[in-house]
Design an enzyme around this catalytic site. Structure first.
Site, PDB file in Angstrom:
ATOM      1  N   ALA A 142       5.112  52.692  29.375  1.00 21.53           N
ATOM      2  CA  ALA A 142       5.193  54.088  28.931  1.00 21.53           C
ATOM      3  C   ALA A 142       6.084  54.870  29.872  1.00 21.53           C
ATOM      4  O   ALA A 142       6.369  54.443  30.987  1.00 21.53           O
ATOM      5  CB  ALA A 142       3.796  54.723  28.930  1.00 21.53           C
ATOM      6  N   LEU A 185      12.157  47.873  33.379  1.00 22.32           N
ATOM      7  CA  LEU A 185      12.328  48.164  34.807  1.00 22.32           C
ATOM      8  C   LEU A 185      12.832  49.589  35.084  1.00 22.32           C
ATOM      9  O   LEU A 185      13.482  49.819  36.094  1.00 22.32           O
ATOM     10  CB  LEU A 185      13.266  47.139  35.475  1.00 22.32           C
ATOM     11  N   TYR A 228       3.264  64.630  27.177  1.00 22.82           N
ATOM     12  CA  TYR A 228       2.769  63.300  27.560  1.00 22.82           C
ATOM     13  C   TYR A 228       1.367  63.061  26.995  1.00 22.82           C
ATOM     14  O   TYR A 228       1.082  62.014  26.402  1.00 22.82           O
ATOM     15  CB  TYR A 228       2.767  63.176  29.092  1.00 22.82           C
TER      16      TYR A 228
HETATM   17  P1  NAD Z   1       4.518  52.886  35.759  1.00 18.47           P
HETATM   18  O1  NAD Z   1       5.662  53.837  35.533  1.00 18.47           O
HETATM   19  O2  NAD Z   1       4.376  52.253  37.094  1.00 18.47           O
HETATM   20  O3  NAD Z   1       4.505  51.749  34.661  1.00 18.47           O
HETATM   21  C1  NAD Z   1       5.136  51.851  33.404  1.00 18.47           C
HETATM   22  C2  NAD Z   1       5.912  50.581  33.173  1.00 18.47           C
HETATM   23  O4  NAD Z   1       6.514  50.662  31.880  1.00 18.47           O
HETATM   24  C3  NAD Z   1       7.061  50.385  34.179  1.00 18.47           C
HETATM   25  O5  NAD Z   1       7.087  49.058  34.636  1.00 18.47           O
HETATM   26  C4  NAD Z   1       8.309  50.724  33.369  1.00 18.47           C
HETATM   27  O6  NAD Z   1       9.470  50.048  33.848  1.00 18.47           O
HETATM   28  C5  NAD Z   1       7.883  50.290  31.989  1.00 18.47           C
HETATM   29  N1  NAD Z   1       8.627  50.998  30.942  1.00 18.47           N
HETATM   30  C6  NAD Z   1       8.878  52.321  30.851  1.00 18.47           C
HETATM   31  N2  NAD Z   1       9.616  52.578  29.759  1.00 18.47           N
HETATM   32  C7  NAD Z   1       9.833  51.379  29.154  1.00 18.47           C
HETATM   33  C8  NAD Z   1      10.538  50.982  27.975  1.00 18.47           C
HETATM   34  N3  NAD Z   1      11.172  51.891  27.217  1.00 18.47           N
HETATM   35  N4  NAD Z   1      10.552  49.678  27.645  1.00 18.47           N
HETATM   36  C9  NAD Z   1       9.913  48.760  28.420  1.00 18.47           C
HETATM   37  N5  NAD Z   1       9.244  49.066  29.543  1.00 18.47           N
HETATM   38  C10 NAD Z   1       9.199  50.362  29.893  1.00 18.47           C
HETATM   39  O7  NAD Z   1       3.222  53.757  35.392  1.00 18.47           O
HETATM   40  P2  NAD Z   1       1.682  53.374  35.502  1.00 18.47           P
HETATM   41  O8  NAD Z   1       1.036  54.475  36.240  1.00 18.47           O
HETATM   42  O9  NAD Z   1       1.492  51.976  35.954  1.00 18.47           O
HETATM   43  O10 NAD Z   1       1.240  53.513  33.972  1.00 18.47           O
HETATM   44  C11 NAD Z   1       0.888  52.379  33.155  1.00 18.47           C
HETATM   45  C12 NAD Z   1       0.211  52.872  31.902  1.00 18.47           C
HETATM   46  O11 NAD Z   1      -1.004  53.544  32.221  1.00 18.47           O
HETATM   47  C13 NAD Z   1       1.043  53.864  31.084  1.00 18.47           C
HETATM   48  O12 NAD Z   1       0.849  53.587  29.716  1.00 18.47           O
HETATM   49  C14 NAD Z   1       0.439  55.201  31.438  1.00 18.47           C
HETATM   50  O13 NAD Z   1       0.640  56.163  30.416  1.00 18.47           O
HETATM   51  C15 NAD Z   1      -1.020  54.818  31.591  1.00 18.47           C
HETATM   52  N6  NAD Z   1      -1.808  55.746  32.437  1.00 18.47           N
HETATM   53  C16 NAD Z   1      -1.567  55.822  33.782  1.00 18.47           C
HETATM   54  C17 NAD Z   1      -2.362  56.662  34.554  1.00 18.47           C
HETATM   55  C18 NAD Z   1      -2.184  56.775  36.060  1.00 18.47           C
HETATM   56  O14 NAD Z   1      -2.972  57.463  36.697  1.00 18.47           O
HETATM   57  N7  NAD Z   1      -1.205  56.119  36.674  1.00 18.47           N
HETATM   58  C19 NAD Z   1      -3.368  57.443  33.961  1.00 18.47           C
HETATM   59  C20 NAD Z   1      -3.562  57.352  32.578  1.00 18.47           C
HETATM   60  C21 NAD Z   1      -2.795  56.462  31.818  1.00 18.47           C
END
Ligand code: NAD
Length: 327
Positions: A75, A33, A142
């Site tokens: 992440a 979270l 990243y």
């Molecule tokens: P987000 O920050 O909403 O989701 C990440 C989630 O991971 C959150 O719920 C956070 O609480 C959880 N988290 C973070 N560190 C943690 C830890 N140490 N232990 C457990 N949980 C942890 O971001 P998002 O945009 O939903 O990204 C989700 C995934 O998609 C990620 O892997 C991100 O790298 C990848 N991604 C996202 C995008 C984009 O455009 N949003 C693009 C490419 C890749």
């Protein structure tokens, strides 16, 4: 199937959870979270407050759940944070991911679906749309940390038979993206335009990204549970849209009349990119179904409803208005 979704309280992870549950899967979530929110968690999923950097906590979740598949979405997902603190980014994205892969190996998980990134890993493209054969040359910590885990996925497959599918997302947008977050220009602009604030365009605004709707990304994650073993797939629309064009589309939808304002360009960012999803179409049977205009409409509607609900309830999210950068 029993699926454990790491990061299932986050923006994309929560949509993945919803889609898996709608398809009849039995879903658990591990999330600490940091950026995720309890309100995002589907009530039909079992939630564990666990940090992926803590192997003991992960072990307890795997022991209790015995998942067949792990969808690894957790992440540190911000380019800006990674530029400010590369070791912290690597601790979560590399070491945390390794703990997830180790837990999979120790608990007999069959397959991992890994959320990778297209834009941030590839660097400034040599050709557009970028396919999976394009060389990788990340501009940010990243991009490097997310890409490193792709190698670990394939070596866990080769050495220990843990199957994996890597999904490299383009720029994902849609409902539940944090409008006060470090990234997500569409959510940030929408919230500022709706709230009477002023969205600032970083740099010239001519930088182009490939915007893919979160529901389409969730669908690909569902398809990847059973297809694409050993593969890596770009998920995008193949179309680049400039930040200036986005600004104009959102202003027209919302009725925002003020002129565009520009600030300094951000370091570590690619200038123009779009991803070819031809391989995902062929192997996963996936294609993006929600057009940008339709997706923007859905996003504006959902943020408008959320801001109306919080103003009716008198809810203020403290300290959220000033601490972040605009895109
Ligand atoms: P987000 O920050 O909403 O989701 C990440 C989630 O991971 C959150 O719920 C956070 O609480 C959880 N988290 C973070 N560190 C943690 C830890 N140490 N232990 C457990 N949980 C942890 O971001 P998002 O945009 O939903 O990204 C989700 C995934 O998609 C990620 O892997 C991100 O790298 C990848 N991604 C996202 C995008 C984009 O455009 N949003 C693009 C490419 C890749």
């Amino acid at each position: 199937m029993k699926v454990l979704v790491t990061g299932g309280a986050g923006f994309i992870g929560s949509h993945v959870v919803d889609r898996l549950i709608a398809a009849g899967h039995d879903v658990a979530i591990a999330d600490n979270l940091t950026t995720g929110r309890r309100e995002n968690v589907n009530p039909a999923a079992r939630f564990y407050a666990a940090d992926i950097r803590d192997p003991g906590a992960l072990g307890r979740v795997f022991e209790a759940e015995r998942p067949e598949i792990v969808s690894h979405q957790a992440a540190q997902a911000s380019v800006n944070v990674s530029m400010a603190d590369p070791p912290r980014d690597a601790e979560i994205n590399v070491i945390g991911s390794l703990h997830v892969l180790e837990a999979c190996r120790q608990h007999g998980v069959r397959k991992v679906v890994y959320a990778g990134t297209g834009g941030a890993a590839v660097g400034e493209p040599k050709y557009i749309p970028v396919d999976e054969d394009h060389p990788v040359d990340p501009l940010s910590p990243y991009g490097a940390s997310k890409h490193a885990v792709e190698h670990y996925c394939s070596l866990y497959r080769a050495n220990w038979g843990l199957d994996s599918t890597v999904l490299r997302y383009a720029n994902v947008y849609g409902p539940r993206q944090d409008p006060y977050g470090e990234a997500g220009v569409i959510a940030i602009f929408t919230a500022r335009m709706l709230g009477g604030g002023e969205p600032i365009v970083n740099g010239s605004g001519e930088q182009e990204r490939d915007y893919v709707y979160v529901g389409d990304v969730a669908e690909a994650n569902l398809l990847a549970l059973e297809r694409g073993g050993g593969g890596m797939y770009h998920l995008g629309t193949g179309i680049g849209t400039s930040v200036n064009a986005l600004f104009e589309k959102l202003a027209a939808l919302i009725g925002y009349a003020r002129p565009r304002k520009h600030g300094p360009a951000l370091p570590g960012e690619v200038f123009k990119i779009a991803l070819s999803a031809e391989r995902a179409r062929r192997d996963l049977g996936w294609r993006p179904r929600v057009s940008l205009d339709e997706g923007l409409r859905l996003t504006v509607e959902s943020l408008r409803a959320a801001s109306q609900a919080s103003s009716t309830a008198g809810v203020v999210r403290p300290g959220r208005s000033t601490r972040r950068s605009p895109n």
